[in-house]
Design a protein around this motif. Structure first.
Motif, short mmCIF file in Angstrom:
data_model
loop_
_atom_site.label_atom_id
_atom_site.label_comp_id
_atom_site.label_asym_id
_atom_site.label_seq_id
_atom_site.Cartn_x
_atom_site.Cartn_y
_atom_site.Cartn_z
N LYS A 112 0.77 -1.32 0.23
CA LYS A 112 -0.17 -0.05 -0.02
C LYS A 112 0.86 1.20 -0.06
N ASN A 114 3.90 1.63 -1.18
CA ASN A 114 4.53 1.59 -2.34
C ASN A 114 3.39 2.13 -3.61
N GLU A 115 2.13 1.80 -3.43
CA GLU A 115 1.23 2.30 -4.45
C GLU A 115 0.84 4.16 -4.24
N GLN A 116 0.91 4.34 -2.79
CA GLN A 116 0.73 5.75 -2.51
C GLN A 116 1.90 6.53 -3.12
N LYS A 119 1.87 7.15 -6.75
CA LYS A 119 1.08 8.33 -7.02
C LYS A 119 1.59 9.55 -6.78
N GLY A 152 1.88 -2.36 -8.87
CA GLY A 152 1.27 -1.38 -8.17
C GLY A 152 1.78 -0.03 -8.59
N ASN A 156 0.17 3.23 -10.66
CA ASN A 156 -0.20 4.47 -10.17
C ASN A 156 0.65 5.43 -10.55
#
Length: 237
Positions: A112, A114-116, A119, A152, A156
């Motif tokens: 999570k 990593n995804e943020q 972005k 991921g 993003n």
């Protein structure tokens, strides 16, 4: 709960210890020496199967258990080109299937993060790359965890369209460098570099226990269930 173990390497043995400590029983232990015994696993003797096997045998093993309507928790990697095939097969059988590339709570939080970060870094003129380090007995490269991280990031961040398991001069390719060194339960590091600075996030496993604990939690979650599940369902992150 009666649990079958398909795959009895270091991970399978670590899972067995945690299961017994939590009061569960082991219904079957299947490895390369008694693989035909997998056909005897059924709902009368087993509530759920935990499967950690080699990439070349995982698909066959998963399908063999699902055929007999026993829920499967799989942590095998290197076979995910057939993931949609397993999902379809599981639904056809009216069985239950739980898959994660990594069962560690810390790693799933890292997914999570990593995804943020991907972005936040979108459009910021940073070049991203990844390195993953595992023990020499790990047969697949890149690791399933690295692939999940790569997917991921790509989902993003517009700068990358695909990942490659090599050095790359193509700015649209996310390079994943795989190293195999003993002893190394698992390290994953993602780097964003620019001309002015570098940002890194990393996760380092200290032992297999965190992975094994997560697999047991998934097995407890899956007992009696049908359908397709993941760590997002278990942890609700």
């Amino acid at each position: 709960m009666k649990v079958g173990l398909v795959g009895y390497g270091k991970m399978g043995q670590a899972i067995e210890k945690i299961l017994i400590a939590k009061g569960h029983s082991i219904s079957k232990i299947i490895n390369i020496d008694n693989i035909d015994g997998i056909k005897a696993i059924n709902p009368e003797n087993t509530d759920v199967v935990i499967e950690f096997t080699a990439p070349e045998s995982a698909l066959h093993n998963i399908k063999a258990v699902l055929t007999n309507k026993v829920p499967v928790v799989s942590g095998s990697t290197g076979w995910l080109d057939h993931y949609s095939e397993v999902v379809d097969f599981c639904n056809q059988q009216g069985a239950g299937f739980f898959y994660a590339s990594n069962y560690s709570l810390g790693v799933n939080i890292f997914f999570k993060l990593n995804e943020q970060l991907a972005k936040m870094m979108n459009g910021q003129n940073y070049e991203s790359s990844m390195i993953e380090i595992h023990h020499t007995q790990k047969l697949d490269a890149p690791s399933g965890t690295a692939i999940t991280l790569a997917e991921g990031l790509i989902a993003n961040n517009d700068s990358k369209t695909k990942w490659v398991n090599k050095n790359s001069n193509n700015p649209e390719e996310l390079e994943i460098i795989s190293e195999r060194v003993d002893p190394a339960p698992g390290t994953h590091e993602i780097t964003y570099s620019s001309v002015v600075d570098t940002i890194k996030i990393s996760h380092e496993a200290h032992s297999r226990e965190g992975f094994a604990q997560g697999a047991v939690l998934a097995a407890e979650f899956m007992a009696g269930k049908k359908g397709i599940y993941s760590m997002d369902d278990l942890l609700q992150l």
